[in-house]
Design a protein around this motif. Structure first.
Motif, mmCIF file in Angstrom:
data_model
loop_
_atom_site.group_PDB
_atom_site.id
_atom_site.type_symbol
_atom_site.label_atom_id
_atom_site.label_comp_id
_atom_site.label_asym_id
_atom_site.label_seq_id
_atom_site.Cartn_x
_atom_site.Cartn_y
_atom_site.Cartn_z
ATOM 1 N N ILE A 100 0.919 -1.285 0.005
ATOM 2 C CA ILE A 100 -0.095 0.124 -0.195
ATOM 3 C C ILE A 100 1.288 1.609 -0.225
ATOM 4 O O ILE A 100 0.430 2.023 -1.119
ATOM 5 C CB ILE A 100 -1.214 -0.333 0.913
ATOM 6 C CG1 ILE A 100 -1.925 -1.050 1.063
ATOM 7 C CG2 ILE A 100 -2.107 1.224 0.989
ATOM 8 C CD1 ILE A 100 -2.735 -1.044 2.471
ATOM 9 N N GLU A 131 1.047 4.093 -3.386
ATOM 10 C CA GLU A 131 0.505 5.331 -3.106
ATOM 11 C C GLU A 131 2.069 6.392 -3.268
ATOM 12 O O GLU A 131 1.775 7.242 -3.932
ATOM 13 C CB GLU A 131 0.406 5.329 -1.573
ATOM 14 C CG GLU A 131 -0.480 7.069 -0.613
ATOM 15 C CD GLU A 131 0.558 8.121 -0.405
ATOM 16 O OE1 GLU A 131 0.383 9.319 -0.234
ATOM 17 O OE2 GLU A 131 2.150 7.750 -0.853
ATOM 18 N N LYS A 188 0.646 10.460 7.000
ATOM 19 C CA LYS A 188 -0.190 11.059 5.391
ATOM 20 C C LYS A 188 -0.982 11.342 6.449
ATOM 21 O O LYS A 188 -0.985 12.913 5.788
ATOM 22 C CB LYS A 188 -1.031 9.948 5.392
ATOM 23 C CG LYS A 188 -0.763 8.468 4.289
ATOM 24 C CD LYS A 188 0.820 9.075 3.345
ATOM 25 C CE LYS A 188 0.943 9.654 2.245
ATOM 26 N NZ LYS A 188 1.430 9.675 1.226
ATOM 27 N N LEU A 196 -7.085 2.696 -1.091
ATOM 28 C CA LEU A 196 -6.255 4.134 -0.340
ATOM 29 C C LEU A 196 -6.932 5.036 -0.106
ATOM 30 O O LEU A 196 -7.395 6.438 -0.031
ATOM 31 C CB LEU A 196 -5.248 4.919 -1.641
ATOM 32 C CG LEU A 196 -4.682 3.728 -1.123
ATOM 33 C CD1 LEU A 196 -3.190 4.355 -2.689
ATOM 34 C CD2 LEU A 196 -3.036 4.637 -0.004
ATOM 35 N N THR A 237 -8.969 5.489 2.710
ATOM 36 C CA THR A 237 -8.308 6.264 3.904
ATOM 37 C C THR A 237 -7.608 7.724 3.877
ATOM 38 O O THR A 237 -7.827 8.612 4.547
ATOM 39 C CB THR A 237 -6.574 5.599 3.640
ATOM 40 O OG1 THR A 237 -6.773 3.485 3.806
ATOM 41 C CG2 THR A 237 -5.509 6.475 4.663
ATOM 42 N N GLN A 238 -8.325 7.770 2.084
ATOM 43 C CA GLN A 238 -7.966 9.364 1.957
ATOM 44 C C GLN A 238 -8.994 10.251 3.379
ATOM 45 O O GLN A 238 -8.902 11.532 3.474
ATOM 46 C CB GLN A 238 -7.369 9.482 0.741
ATOM 47 C CG GLN A 238 -7.266 11.047 0.740
ATOM 48 C CD GLN A 238 -6.045 10.881 0.454
ATOM 49 O OE1 GLN A 238 -5.021 10.849 0.986
ATOM 50 N NE2 GLN A 238 -5.117 12.010 -1.159
#
Length: 371
Positions: A177, A181, A268, A351, A354-355
């Protein structure tokens, strides 16, 4: 209901077209670019490494910075008020090597714990006009790292964006991951740089002339923001005419990725927190890409759930994944990350959510920055 579903189907087609523009016509500028054939130069270079409590990493990686195959370079080591043995290690290294310069930074009440302040002192102390940056927890892929990065300077190209990769960890899905990314981010900033709209770079592998630093008053316009010594600076200083990219393997740097989800998630959060300060166009293009990813997923799931024109919907989904896979696959080949593409659909979905989680979390609490 049929009218609504027809509207959703049209929306899916429009969103897919937007994705096509991104993956093929924008990202493709990097993905389908020819391999680089650099023209090595013998420029006076200062390699700058800023460290805060990085003693263990310094022990592991310093030899690779000291043994670069480059005729003459200066290594500027910045100790940013470390509480471990970082300063002692740097002092010992500086005594052993004439080309090493040590910059000692003590805590300053006005710039407490601010990496940008430490970097500014290091940049001012550097004797050479050309500056090459990496982090203390990174190591160059080869002894020709300096040669590869500086080869992309020219009379007009005074900023060079490099690739900062992460080590591969076997049997770790989180590692895939993280590397996917990183691949996607690099594809974006390399592609936009080739399109004449550079918007960011990574401090793990970045070079520019000192004149660019002083032209925009260094970090002064965003000194109050703890992160962003790389992306916010590039967003401000880089233009289509002064920026070049380096994606040859010998010019990569590597670092150890996070091994726990919480640590990576917090990392992040720090990265995303600076994006709100980007130029309006850069915020627009990044936001549009993310929104198109999210809407594609939502519309595809809804239409399949209602089994509405399922053959057409399935065809659109397959078509979208084919050109996205091809575009990112060619980029992955250039950046030596091919193995993560086998997991592309699953990682992309992960992702996206997650974002969203990062955005929501940052609204209610501020991320922690430089150690």
């Amino acid at each position: 209901m049929t009218l609504l579903l027809n509207t959703l189907l049209i929306g899916l087609g429009v969103i897919t077209f937007i994705q096509l523009i991104y993956y093929v016509f924008i990202f493709g500028k990097f993905s389908f670019a020819k391999p680089q054939v650099p023209n090595p130069k013998k420029l006076p270079v200062s390699v700058i490494v800023c460290a805060k409590n990085e003693a263990e990493n310094i022990k592991k990686y310093i030899a690779l910075l000291l043994s670069q195959n480059y005729p003459a370079y200066e290594l500027v080591l910045i100790d940013d008020a470390s509480s471990d043995e970082t300063r002692d290690l740097f002092e010992a290294i500086a005594k052993q090597h004439d080309f090493v310069k040590l910059v000692k930074v003590d805590n300053n009440e006005a710039f407490w714990g601010n990496k940008k302040y430490a970097l500014t002192l290091g940049i001012k102390a550097a004797k050479n006009e050309y500056l090459l940056f990496t982090d203390a927890d990174c190591y160059p892929q080869s002894q020709n790292w300096i040669t590869e990065m500086t080869a992309h300077f020219s009379a007009t190209k005074t900023i060079v964006l490099g690739y900062g990769a992460y080590d591969k960890i076997k049997n770790s899905f989180l590692n895939k991951i993280i590397r996917f990314e990183t691949l996607l981010t690099a594809t974006q900033y390399f592609a936009w740089a080739k399109a004449g709209k550079p918007y960011m770079g990574v401090g793990r592998n970045l070079a520019y002339k000192k004149e660019e630093f002083f032209r925009v008053r260094g970090f002064m316009d965003h000194m109050q923001v703890r992160s962003g010594d790389d992306d916010l600076f590039i967003n401000q200083a880089a233009t289509g005419s002064n920026t070049n990219i380096c994606f040859s393997e010998a010019g990569f740097t590597y670092s150890m990725p996070k091994t726990r989800f919480k640590e990576w998630f917090n990392q992040k959060r720090r990265h995303v927190s600076t994006a709100k300060l980007y130029k309006p166009f850069d915020k627009f293009q990044l936001g549009s890409f993310f929104i198109s990813q999210f809407l594609f997923l939502v519309l595809a799931v809804l239409l399949l759930a209602f089994q509405f024109q399922w053959m057409i919907v399935t065809g659109i989904i397959v078509f979208r994944y084919i050109f996205a896979w091809l575009s990112l696959g060619f980029a992955a080949g250039k950046l030596k990350e091919k193995d993560v593409m086998y997991w592309f659909p699953f990682i992309e979905i992960f992702l996206i959510f997650t974002q969203i989680n990062v955005f929501i979390t940052n609204i209610f609490s501020k991320p922690v920055h430089w150690k």
